[in-house]
Structures are given as C-alpha cells and as structure tokens.
Design an enzyme around this catalytic site. Sequence first.
Site, short mmCIF file in Angstrom:
data_model
loop_
_atom_site.label_atom_id
_atom_site.label_comp_id
_atom_site.label_asym_id
_atom_site.label_seq_id
_atom_site.Cartn_x
_atom_site.Cartn_y
_atom_site.Cartn_z
N GLU A 78 -0.87 -12.51 -9.54
CA GLU A 78 -1.68 -13.60 -10.07
C GLU A 78 -2.47 -14.27 -8.95
O GLU A 78 -2.11 -14.13 -7.77
CB GLU A 78 -0.78 -14.62 -10.78
CG GLU A 78 -0.06 -14.02 -11.97
CD GLU A 78 0.76 -15.03 -12.77
OE1 GLU A 78 1.27 -14.66 -13.82
OE2 GLU A 78 0.86 -16.20 -12.32
N PRO A 79 -3.54 -14.97 -9.28
CA PRO A 79 -4.35 -15.61 -8.24
C PRO A 79 -3.56 -16.56 -7.35
O PRO A 79 -3.90 -16.74 -6.17
CB PRO A 79 -5.41 -16.37 -9.04
CG PRO A 79 -5.54 -15.60 -10.32
CD PRO A 79 -4.15 -15.12 -10.62
N GLY A 108 1.42 -13.34 -5.11
CA GLY A 108 1.83 -12.01 -5.56
C GLY A 108 3.24 -11.64 -5.19
O GLY A 108 3.95 -10.98 -5.94
N TRP A 126 -6.17 -8.30 -9.07
CA TRP A 126 -5.96 -7.03 -8.38
C TRP A 126 -5.31 -5.99 -9.29
O TRP A 126 -4.39 -5.27 -8.89
CB TRP A 126 -5.14 -7.20 -7.09
CG TRP A 126 -5.87 -7.98 -6.04
CD1 TRP A 126 -5.58 -9.23 -5.59
CD2 TRP A 126 -7.05 -7.56 -5.34
NE1 TRP A 126 -6.50 -9.62 -4.64
CE2 TRP A 126 -7.41 -8.62 -4.46
CE3 TRP A 126 -7.82 -6.40 -5.35
CZ2 TRP A 126 -8.52 -8.54 -3.62
CZ3 TRP A 126 -8.93 -6.32 -4.51
CH2 TRP A 126 -9.26 -7.39 -3.66
N ILE A 127 -5.81 -5.91 -10.52
CA ILE A 127 -5.26 -4.98 -11.49
C ILE A 127 -6.08 -3.69 -11.46
O ILE A 127 -7.23 -3.65 -11.94
CB ILE A 127 -5.24 -5.60 -12.90
CG1 ILE A 127 -4.60 -6.99 -12.86
CG2 ILE A 127 -4.51 -4.66 -13.86
CD1 ILE A 127 -3.23 -7.04 -12.21
N GLU A 141 10.54 1.21 -7.68
CA GLU A 141 11.07 2.28 -6.82
C GLU A 141 10.10 3.45 -6.83
O GLU A 141 9.71 3.97 -5.78
CB GLU A 141 12.44 2.74 -7.32
CG GLU A 141 13.58 1.80 -7.00
CD GLU A 141 14.92 2.41 -7.38
OE1 GLU A 141 14.96 3.59 -7.78
OE2 GLU A 141 15.94 1.71 -7.28
N ARG A 156 -15.04 19.76 19.84
CA ARG A 156 -15.71 18.88 20.79
C ARG A 156 -15.27 19.22 22.21
O ARG A 156 -14.08 19.33 22.50
CB ARG A 156 -15.38 17.43 20.45
CG ARG A 156 -15.87 16.40 21.45
CD ARG A 156 -17.36 16.24 21.43
NE ARG A 156 -17.77 15.06 22.17
CZ ARG A 156 -19.00 14.84 22.60
NH1 ARG A 156 -19.96 15.73 22.36
NH2 ARG A 156 -19.31 13.72 23.24
N GLU A 175 1.85 -2.82 -3.62
CA GLU A 175 3.20 -2.54 -4.16
C GLU A 175 4.27 -3.31 -3.40
O GLU A 175 5.37 -2.81 -3.15
CB GLU A 175 3.48 -1.04 -4.12
CG GLU A 175 4.26 -0.52 -5.31
CD GLU A 175 3.38 -0.39 -6.56
OE1 GLU A 175 3.92 -0.09 -7.62
OE2 GLU A 175 2.16 -0.60 -6.46
#
Length: 385
Positions: free
Chosen positions: A127-128, A131, A156-157, A241, A269, A364
């Site tokens: 939520e704003p 989290g 952030w969904i 999990e 390179r 997460e």
Amino acid sequence: MSARDLPDDEQAIVEAVARWVDRVVRPQAGRLERAQEYPAALIDQMKEMGVFGLAVPERWSESAVSTRCFALVTEHLARGWMSLAGAMGGHSVVARLLARYGTPEQQERWLPRMATGEVRAAMALTEPSGGSDLQDIRTRAVRDGDDYVVDGSKTWITNARHAGLIATLVKTDPEASPRHTGISILLVEPDQVSVSRDLPKLGYRGVESCELSFAGSRVSAGSLLGGEEGHGFAQFMAGLELGRVQVAARAVGVGQAALDDALAYAQQRETFGRPIWEHQSVGNLLADMATKVHASRLLVLDAAAGIDAGRRSDLEAGMAKLYASEACMQVALDAMRIHGAAGYSAELDIERYFRDAPLMIVGEGTNEIQRNVIVRRLVERSRES
C-alpha cells in the site's frame, strides 16, 4: 544440481524454454524494453508453452511441474528478459494460494483457466503508506449482506491491467488481536477495482506496475479465499515461500545473462595485445561472478527442493532471495566494469541488467526483511532441535 537432475520430461521443458529464450526473446528484448512495450506476442507464446500452468497442480494443469523445474524455467525467462519472468511470478503465487487454501468452488472456477493463461492473476499486498509491515494494511473490507464493501488502495501491483484475478490482502477485523488474525484475502475481479495510474520505473519495463483504488467496491462474500475470515496473513506468508524462490530465480537469470555477455566480451575485446580476460583484474571479476551465480542457483534449487518435499522452507527461500539478489546486483555492476564505456550504452543489454537487478533486492520483501526472517527461523530451529 541442474536441469540434468530433473526427470526427463521436466528437463525437456527447461531446455525448450531455454531454446525459445535464445531464439525469440533475446533478439527483441532490448527493443521492447526501450519502447516500454507490453510483450503481448511473447506472453501468448508463453501461454502456448504452458508456462502459466507450471505452478498449478496437475489436477487442474497439463503442464504442472516440480518447484525445481519451475525455478529453472523462471531463470531462463529472466535470462532473456526479466519482465517475462515477472509476468508469471505473482500469477504462480496466486495459483499456489488457491490450490492450498481455496474452496472447491474457487479452485474449479479459477485454476483450470489460470493453468492455460486464459486468466492471469496478480497479487495486491503493498500500500502507499508502507509495504514491509503487512499487518498494518489500511484497505478495509466490511461485510454487507452477501458482499464485502472494500475501501483503500494498493500500489506496485504487477500485471494489474492484464490480470483477470487479483488476490488482495484486506483487513476484515481492524480490532483483532493479534493484528494478523484480522486480515483476509479477497479474490477480486477487474471490474471491482480501478487502476488509478501506471508507475514509472527504473527497470522492469514492458510489464506494468500500477496503483489500484477501491472506493466502496462490492466484492462477493464467495470471493473470500477459503471461505473463512482471519487467515489471509498466514496464507500469504506461506505463498511467499514460492514467491521468494521465484524472485531469487529471476536474480539468477539476470546474473547469468550479465555473466554470459561479459565473458563473451572479455574474449573478443583486446588491450595491450591480448584479450582482456587474460588481465588478472578482469579475470578475477569473471571468476567471482561465475562463483556468485552458481552459488545463487544452488541456494534457489535447495529452497525449491524443500518446497517439493513439503517442508516449511521460509528460511531457505529467504536465504536464496537475499543472496541471489545481492549477487545479481554485484554481477551486473561487474559486467558493466568489464564492458567499460560500452556497458553504459543503451545499445547493449548490460545497462538493462543493471537497471533490472535492484528490483530483486526490494521485491517480495526487502532484503532487510529477509534477514529478519532468516534469523528468526534460525532461532526457532535451534530451539526445536
């Protein structure tokens, strides 16, 4: 432990996804990412391959696999473009929640269509106002006859605009003590919530991340996961999990992509008359990068094996997510060092890996939260032994 340790049918799935990533995804990922274009065609191909059914049990899915196979498929998708792995991440967690806790009616309504990708799911926790402390959510769901009236917002969904189902964490009893017993999960449909805006992002582009708004939204009481209030917090914790294993596997994939590109560049390179990998400073970076990626993969597969065995694996999942995400960030930075100025150019994929990597550190559950989970479980296990 690798794809070779899986049963033949699961090994074939991992190899098929890896080939698709190399042949189809990698050649166009950079263009799609820079254009911030939703990868509709790639998502459709993922549906055809059964990717969205990997975490759905075989009762409802023809493509169900072990968690180890799921993690390796996730790794390859992220190796091609992390956003594709993100598109099936929350979806897979919701599938796990439904399979473990859903009522028979909820399972039969959603899981067969989720397995084919006809319905893609999202999860709405953050939520704003915050989290990490999920017990302090403000989104309220008040019972009114046969419905819940929902007010609040989520942010952030991932996949919010394309989801046919949004598993939403709500507070059904604000006075409950302890707090987590007042939290439930509602299975919200798109017409029951509004997307207030898409959020601009450093990386993880193409797949949308949005704010959601509930303003007196009516959601059927039959949408309460499991049919009984007060279990949502524990349900989501168990689902995370798998979510943390999935995020850790994404980190392995991005780290592997950065390592592969850096190793190839270091052989092409030349400076001072020899390829740059022969210079000790560059060679040491490559050695450390390869070690970090390999160690990350082993941690992910160990956590996945615990889930497959039916063991509580929040400790192992937290370790995998913590280590793999931090390693990915360092590997992406070192790949940029090896490329020099070329690594800073948007013409190469290196800068995309560097922009995508931080998501796994904060997503997460932040790594600060992971450390809390790890030490708490260490103490609990020491007391159990």
